[in-house]
Design a protein around this motif. Structure first.
Motif, PDB file in Angstrom:
ATOM      1  N   HIS A 132      -6.818  -5.252  -1.589  1.00  0.00           N
ATOM      2  CA  HIS A 132      -7.222  -4.122  -0.823  1.00  0.00           C
ATOM      3  C   HIS A 132      -6.357  -4.667   0.606  1.00  0.00           C
TER       4      HIS A 132
ATOM      5  N   HIS B 256      -6.943   2.056   3.222  1.00  0.00           N
ATOM      6  CA  HIS B 256      -7.507   3.172   3.822  1.00  0.00           C
ATOM      7  C   HIS B 256      -6.196   4.051   4.460  1.00  0.00           C
TER       8      HIS B 256
ATOM      9  N   GLU C 103      -6.525   5.611  -0.420  1.00  0.00           N
ATOM     10  CA  GLU C 103      -7.840   5.594  -1.062  1.00  0.00           C
ATOM     11  C   GLU C 103      -8.444   6.890  -0.354  1.00  0.00           C
TER      12      GLU C 103
ATOM     13  N   HIS D 278     -12.498   3.082  -7.576  1.00  0.00           N
ATOM     14  CA  HIS D 278     -13.595   2.144  -6.699  1.00  0.00           C
ATOM     15  C   HIS D 278     -15.205   2.755  -7.050  1.00  0.00           C
TER      16      HIS D 278
ATOM     17  N   GLU E 211     -17.562  -2.021  -5.680  1.00  0.00           N
ATOM     18  CA  GLU E 211     -17.714  -2.400  -4.401  1.00  0.00           C
ATOM     19  C   GLU E 211     -19.231  -2.098  -3.766  1.00  0.00           C
TER      20      GLU E 211
HETATM   21 ZN    ZN Z   1     -11.631   0.762   0.695  1.00  0.00          ZN
END
Ligand code: ZN
Ligand code: FE
Ligand code: FE
Length: 277
Positions: free
Chosen positions: A67, A107, A142, A211, A256
């Motif tokens: 990430h 992101h 994402e 996720h 997450e």
């Molecule tokens: Zn994320």
């Protein structure tokens, strides 16, 4: 085959994360490529990287989902922020070559008032300036909750980014269940419909990772606050259906959720038990 794991800290190195995940009972994981808030990164020790790669192979792990930093904003209005983000992306993609054929998820960015269209353009420009033909990593955009001026709040916005990327075979999507729900996609009442829509707009062949989070807020809230499996608005039954959906089979599922180690161990066990029954 299900690949399930959670987010881990890179503090003790790379091989250590593999060993931790074996102890947790999982077979994939995520980690921040650098400090998620400050943006700094530690040097990778080649022997440590090689040891993790051997462990992943030996234990048949699924693809890992690294990430990028939260501070990386490729479409910020302030140029120094944008250039700093570009620098992080470029260095991260170089470092990822230590771990062949893994995923790098980030992101897309926040347009900070410039409008989504401008944001989309800047993100695509950033990718066109940093992706390189020999890279082995697949970069994942994402799906975002649509908090503030986040870009990537709809499948259409994500497609618009991918469409502008020259090396688009190196780009995929990380489907965050909390974010998609918060963005307004009803994965509880109409999971098939949402995935069909994803297929029509982006193509399910681009959906590379999940996720796997419950949400503290109702559908369409644009909040992005993750919840433990079954304790949020998505709920355990819908989470189970998502995990078992044929369109998502074989993808790495990354928790997450707000948990300590034991919480993750329990959630990994729960998800694995769905597969066996
Ligand atoms: Zn994320
Ligand atoms: Fe996420
Ligand atoms: Fe989130």
């Amino acid at each position: 085959m299900i690949y399930i794991g959670c987010h881990l800290s890179v503090t003790n190195g790379y091989e250590a994360m593999g060993k931790t995940m074996l102890g947790f009972g999982g077979n994939t994981f995520a980690y921040f490529t650098r400090n998620p808030r400050g943006g700094r990164s530690k040097d990778i020790i080649p022997e440590d990287a090689a040891a993790l790669n051997a462990l992943l192979k030996g234990h048949r792990f699924g693809t890992l989902v690294a990430h990028g930093s939260y501070t990386m904003n490729l479409c910020a209005a302030i140029e120094t922020t944008r250039l700093n983000g570009l620098d992080m992306l470029q260095k991260d993609l170089q470092r990822m070559e230590y771990f062949p054929r893994q995923f790098y998820n980030f992101h897309p960015g926040a347009h900070t008032g410039q409008g989504a269209e401008k944001g989309i353009e800047l993100i695509a420009d950033a990718l066109n300036g940093t992706l390189f033909p020999e890279m082995q990593t697949t970069v994942l955009l994402e799906t975002m909750a649509g908090k503030g001026t986040e870009v990537g709040r709809s499948f259409e916005e994500l497609r618009a980014i991918i469409e502008r990327v020259e090396l688009s075979d190196k780009v995929g999507i990380c489907f965050d269940t909390c974010h998609v729900w918060d963005a307004g996609y009803d994965i509880v009442g109409n999971l098939d419909g949402v995935l069909t829509q994803f297929d029509k707009v982006i193509g399910l062949d681009r959906l590379c990772a999940v996720h796997f989070n419950d949400s503290k807020n109702p559908c369409g809230s644009h909040k992005d606050r993750h919840e433990k499996l079954g304790q949020g608005y998505i709920g355990i039954e819908a989470m189970r259906k998502i995990a078992l959906h044929p369109a998502l089979r074989g993808k790495p599922f990354i928790l997450e959720t707000p948990n300590d180690d034991q919480g993750y161990i329990d959630e990994i066990r729960t998800v694995k038990s769905w597969m066996e029954n």
